[in-house]
Design an enzyme around this catalytic site. Structure first.
Site, PDB file in Angstrom:
ATOM      1  CG  ASP A  35      -2.081   0.956   1.035  1.00  0.00           C
ATOM      2  OD1 ASP A  35      -3.222   0.496   0.865  1.00  0.00           O
ATOM      3  OD2 ASP A  35      -1.836   2.187   1.060  1.00  0.00           O
ATOM      4  CB  VAL A 100      -9.575   1.648  -5.041  1.00  0.00           C
ATOM      5  CG1 VAL A 100      -9.339   0.986  -6.398  1.00  0.00           C
ATOM      6  CG2 VAL A 100      -8.530   2.739  -4.791  1.00  0.00           C
ATOM      7  CG  HIS A 104      -8.929  -3.198  -2.503  1.00  0.00           C
ATOM      8  ND1 HIS A 104      -9.904  -2.460  -3.143  1.00  0.00           N
ATOM      9  CD2 HIS A 104      -8.614  -2.502  -1.378  1.00  0.00           C
ATOM     10  CE1 HIS A 104     -10.151  -1.364  -2.452  1.00  0.00           C
ATOM     11  NE2 HIS A 104      -9.382  -1.369  -1.363  1.00  0.00           N
ATOM     12  CG  HIS A 106      -6.764  -2.653   3.108  1.00  0.00           C
ATOM     13  ND1 HIS A 106      -5.995  -1.592   2.681  1.00  0.00           N
ATOM     14  CD2 HIS A 106      -8.030  -2.395   2.682  1.00  0.00           C
ATOM     15  CE1 HIS A 106      -6.771  -0.724   2.034  1.00  0.00           C
ATOM     16  NE2 HIS A 106      -8.005  -1.191   2.022  1.00  0.00           N
TER      17      HIS A 106
HETATM   18  P1  AMP Z   1      -9.691   1.497   0.095  1.00  0.00           P
HETATM   19  O1  AMP Z   1      -9.658   2.854   0.735  1.00  0.00           O
HETATM   20  O2  AMP Z   1     -10.126   0.391   1.001  1.00  0.00           O
HETATM   21  O3  AMP Z   1     -10.461   1.531  -1.210  1.00  0.00           O
HETATM   22  O4  AMP Z   1      -8.190   1.122  -0.247  1.00  0.00           O
HETATM   23  C1  AMP Z   1      -7.487   1.679  -1.305  1.00  0.00           C
HETATM   24  C2  AMP Z   1      -6.035   1.619  -0.924  1.00  0.00           C
HETATM   25  O5  AMP Z   1      -5.257   1.752  -2.093  1.00  0.00           O
HETATM   26  C3  AMP Z   1      -5.588   2.731   0.045  1.00  0.00           C
HETATM   27  O6  AMP Z   1      -5.084   2.138   1.235  1.00  0.00           O
HETATM   28  C4  AMP Z   1      -4.510   3.461  -0.739  1.00  0.00           C
HETATM   29  O7  AMP Z   1      -3.449   3.911   0.074  1.00  0.00           O
HETATM   30  C5  AMP Z   1      -4.075   2.412  -1.747  1.00  0.00           C
HETATM   31  N1  AMP Z   1      -3.496   2.966  -2.967  1.00  0.00           N
HETATM   32  C6  AMP Z   1      -4.007   3.949  -3.752  1.00  0.00           C
HETATM   33  N2  AMP Z   1      -3.195   4.166  -4.800  1.00  0.00           N
HETATM   34  C7  AMP Z   1      -2.164   3.300  -4.678  1.00  0.00           C
HETATM   35  C8  AMP Z   1      -0.984   3.043  -5.441  1.00  0.00           C
HETATM   36  N3  AMP Z   1      -0.711   3.732  -6.571  1.00  0.00           N
HETATM   37  N4  AMP Z   1      -0.127   2.081  -5.020  1.00  0.00           N
HETATM   38  C9  AMP Z   1      -0.395   1.386  -3.892  1.00  0.00           C
HETATM   39  N5  AMP Z   1      -1.486   1.577  -3.117  1.00  0.00           N
HETATM   40  C10 AMP Z   1      -2.357   2.530  -3.503  1.00  0.00           C
END
Ligand code: AMP
Length: 125
Positions: A35, A100, A104, A106
């Site tokens: 992340d 996003v 996915h 975490h």
């Molecule tokens: P969520 O908020 O559960 O949708 O998780 C999306 C996650 O994607 C967040 O923890 C972000 O920090 C992570 N994220 C967004 N862009 C990127 C990226 N380019 N590379 C790695 N992680 C990312």
């Protein structure tokens, strides 16, 4: 933009190697990467290469075996990178912190046996 007119998610762009990420595991159907804004000493995003499922509920209904594969990859990552105890979080919906809309999980954990995960690792994921 894809042929459907929908912008690919940031995760689809990582899968396509259009933007960089530190990829830590990859199978035919699943990819995992660090992340970009970690909330715990170990914080890995595990996602499907198929972008059609927007959240874990859709994935469970539409392709439960793919959800099981995602969880298995998450467990393997946790075994390799954490002290053996970890959180597996699927934010579902904007109000729950999902940003996003490409399913996915975490993987959140501590890297040393004595560390425990604080509540910070749950906030604002
Ligand atoms: P969520 O908020 O559960 O949708 O998780 C999306 C996650 O994607 C967040 O923890 C972000 O920090 C992570 N994220 C967004 N862009 C990127 C990226 N380019 N590379 C790695 N992680 C990312």
């Amino acid at each position: 933009m894809s042929s459907s007119g929908v912008q690919p998610s940031i995760f689809s762009r990582i899968i396509a190697r259009e933007i960089p990420a530190t990829i830590v595991a990859e199978t035919e159907h699943i990819i995992a990467f660090l992340d970009i804004a970690p909330k715990a000493p170990v914080h890995v995003v595990v996602t499907t290469k198929d972008p059609q499922y927007h959240n874990v509920v859709e994935l469970a209904a539409g392709n439960p075996s793919l959800l099981a594969e995602l969880v298995a990859v998450a467990d393997q990552i946790a075994a390799e990178r954490t002290n053996g105890q970890f959180r597996l979080v699927f934010n579902t919906g904007t109000a729950a912190g999902q940003t996003v809309f490409h399913v996915h999980a975490h993987v959140l954990g501590s890297s040393t046996p004595t560390d425990s995960l604080g509540e910070d690792s749950l906030g604002a994921l």
